[in-house]
Structures are given as C-alpha cells and as structure tokens.
Design an enzyme around this catalytic site. Structure first.
Site, PDB file in Angstrom:
ATOM      1  N   SER A  92      22.850  25.285  73.470  1.00 26.68           N
ATOM      2  CA  SER A  92      23.982  24.173  72.554  1.00 26.68           C
ATOM      3  C   SER A  92      24.703  23.329  73.242  1.00 26.68           C
ATOM      4  CB  SER A  92      24.487  25.371  71.469  1.00 26.68           C
ATOM      5  OG  SER A  92      24.858  24.874  70.571  1.00 26.68           O
ATOM      6  N   HIS A  96      32.483  15.595  71.964  1.00 28.77           N
ATOM      7  CA  HIS A  96      34.060  15.007  71.010  1.00 28.77           C
ATOM      8  C   HIS A  96      34.245  14.791  72.043  1.00 28.77           C
ATOM      9  CE1 HIS A  96      33.709  18.566  67.348  1.00 28.77           C
ATOM     10  NE2 HIS A  96      33.221  19.250  68.764  1.00 28.77           N
ATOM     11  N   HIS A 106      25.513  17.422  67.973  1.00 26.56           N
ATOM     12  CA  HIS A 106      24.844  18.407  68.305  1.00 26.56           C
ATOM     13  C   HIS A 106      23.686  18.451  68.799  1.00 26.56           C
ATOM     14  CE1 HIS A 106      22.749  21.424  66.527  1.00 26.56           C
ATOM     15  NE2 HIS A 106      23.667  22.448  67.326  1.00 26.56           N
ATOM     16  N   HIS A 145      16.795   7.811  65.997  1.00 27.18           N
ATOM     17  CA  HIS A 145      16.469   8.191  64.463  1.00 27.18           C
ATOM     18  C   HIS A 145      15.239   8.159  65.743  1.00 27.18           C
ATOM     19  CE1 HIS A 145      17.659  10.007  61.754  1.00 27.18           C
ATOM     20  NE2 HIS A 145      18.797   9.505  61.686  1.00 27.18           N
ATOM     21  N   HIS A 175      29.587  21.992  49.277  1.00 25.08           N
ATOM     22  CA  HIS A 175      31.310  21.677  48.274  1.00 25.08           C
ATOM     23  C   HIS A 175      31.869  20.042  48.768  1.00 25.08           C
ATOM     24  CE1 HIS A 175      31.838  22.682  53.054  1.00 25.08           C
ATOM     25  NE2 HIS A 175      33.286  22.518  52.778  1.00 25.08           N
ATOM     26  N   ARG A 260      30.093  36.153  72.643  1.00 24.15           N
ATOM     27  CA  ARG A 260      31.090  35.940  72.755  1.00 24.15           C
ATOM     28  C   ARG A 260      31.877  35.234  72.147  1.00 24.15           C
ATOM     29  NH1 ARG A 260      33.228  32.390  77.481  1.00 24.15           N
ATOM     30  NH2 ARG A 260      34.692  33.732  78.516  1.00 24.15           N
TER      31      ARG A 260
END
Length: 300
Positions: A92, A96, A106, A145, A175, A260
């Site tokens: 992963s 930033h 990401h 894309h 939300h 972890r």
C-alpha cells in the site's frame, strides 16, 4: 494453485520500485524503514519518507500476515468464510505532496487466501489506485484514466469501466455526498480467472501506478502557490482522513487483525485542518474543484 512466494517477490519489488522513483525525483526525502513482526503471525516492511522538496510525506508498506480467523472486515461480504484461517499479503502506498497543485495519490495491491481443513482454499486478489487533486487539470485526469484503461485493456473491454465504477462508488464520502477525488481503479474478490491470469492482471495494475502518477507530479511540482492554496490543500486533506478512518476496508482490516498501528495509519497526512462550514467562493479555482472535478464522470 496459488503461489505465495511469487506474489511476495512481486510485492517486494513493487515497494522497491516506488521507493526508488520517489527518491530519484526528490533526493532530499528522508527515508525511515522499519521491519516488524506481528505477534499473531507474519510481519512486514514499512517505509515512510518525509521532509522532501516535492513530497511532504510518502508511505510505502509491505505486509504479509496470517492468523487463525479472518477479521470481521474481511468476511463482511463473504460470511461463508467466517472462522477460516487466513494469509494476507499486500503493498500500500499513499503519497502526500507539498505543492497543492500536485495531487495526493493512493495505490494498493493485495492477495488473500482463506483456508479450512478438508476443503479447498479460497483465494482472491484486490487493489487499484486513485487520485485526489486539490486543483484540477483536465490533462492530468485524462492521462490518469488513459493509463488505468491501458492497464486493463488485455483483460476485456468491460474491465476498465467496471473497475472505474467500483472505484467511484468505493471512494465516496457518503456523509459529505462527494467523491474523494477523480477515481481510478478499484477491484476486490478477483478470482474469476485462473490464478496466473488474475496475478498477471494485478501486476498490470501495480506496474501502471508510477506511469500514471509521476508525469503529473513532473508537470505540476514547480507551479507557484501561496498561503491560500496551501490552506485549501490542508482543508481538503481532512476529507482524506475522514474516508480512511470511517470507510476504508484496508484500515479496518489492519486494525482488526492486530496489525502494526503505525504502519496502518501512515496513510494519514502529516498536516491537516478542518474549518466549520467552509464554502469556496464562486468562480474560484477552489470552487472549480467541487463543480467540475468532484463529480463522477467519464474522463476518456
């Protein structure tokens, strides 16, 4: 039959390739590497780079963990696997940048196998990559894309549109009623082909990440910006934090499986801010992000 060692070798190489690419572009990055063991079984290699001239913080994690029972987050969509032993491998990466005109990104690729004595193991791949701009550029969105589509091209005409939609649906903050960014690819539970073809597709996605992202960084890293743009970037990073802590299945899996914590939460930005009921001024570049780029749409 699946081959854990071949997957592990690819993931290790991918972690190295991403690390090298970032350090080659930004030689001032400070690299911290931790190799860790998990008490319940397995471990990993975490790399966090910070304080560069281009990248404020970048994390690239490799993990290989196993245990006697799949966590709830892994069986939410597969209840028939509850109680099985598991092995999980993955890489992963979350990057930033400093310059607000360079997007955050990401990438994740992973492999799971659930095993139970007396029955055949159940395995699947998952992963993808997505882009979170603070200031939008059509050229960047199209390039992102197009590269994603090319990674899928050899596997069927339906793969890119299917996994693009899955990405749009997954990285959506319910939300807030807005996407996290401009999407990309997301897939999970991939075992519809034989193992070799599924693994080849995963490698195609993993190998497409740097060609998708690095040209965008190179185009935007030297654009001048001021405090207004920086403050907007920090505000929008709050959305990134909200998604990762509320919705992200990878974060939940890591925490529920006794992973972890420092490695799991390396995805969070080093600086972020929230402001009550903030709204962009109409006609500004900040408003354009909401009006044009934080909309689910076809970019190619």
């Amino acid at each position: 039959m699946f081959e854990i060692e071949s997957i592990r070798s690819y993931f290790f190489a991918l972690q190295n390739n991403i690390t090298d690419a970032l350090c080659d572009l930004d030689s001032t990055l400070v690299l911290q590497e931790d190799e860790w063991d998990r008490q319940e079984g397995g471990g990993g290699r975490s790399r966090v780079m910070r304080d560069g001239q281009i990248f404020e913080q970048a994390g690239i994690n490799f993990s290989y963990v196993f245990g006697d029972e799949l966590p709830a987050s892994a069986t939410a969509h597969r209840p028939e696997l509850t109680g099985r032993k598991f092995q999980a491998l993955g890489v992963s990466s979350v990057i930033h940048p400093i310059n607000p005109y360079v997007p955050t990104t990401h990438m994740n690729v992973r492999f799971f196998v659930a095993e139970k004595e007396g029955v055949a193991p159940v395995w699947w791949f998952g992963g993808g990559f997505d882009l979170t701009p603070y200031y939008g550029f059509d050229e960047d969105a199209t390039h992102w894309h197009v590269t994603a589509k090319e990674a899928c091209a050899a596997y069927g005409d339906d793969i890119y549109p299917r996994y693009k939609k899955w990405c749009d649906d997954y990285f959506y903050l319910k939300h807030r009623q807005e996407p996290r960014g401009i999407g990309g690819l997301f897939f999970d539970d991939l075992n519809e082909w034989e193992f070799d073809r599924c693994f080849a597709f995963l490698r195609s996605v993993g190998d497409a990440f740097l060609p998708a992202y690095m040209p965008i960084v190179d185009r935007r890293k030297d654009i001048e910006y001021g405090e207004k743009q920086r403050q907007f970037q920090l505000y929008r990073r709050g959305r990134y934090v909200e998604f990762n802590l509320v919705y992200d299945r990878g974060t939940l899996f890591g925490l529920q499986s006794g992973g972890r914590t420092e490695s799991i939460l390396m995805s969070l930005p080093p600086l972020v801010r929230w402001q009550y009921d903030w709204q962009p001024e109409p006609g500004t570049s900040e408003a354009e992000l909401y009006d044009k780029y934080l909309k689910v749409k076809e970019w190619i």
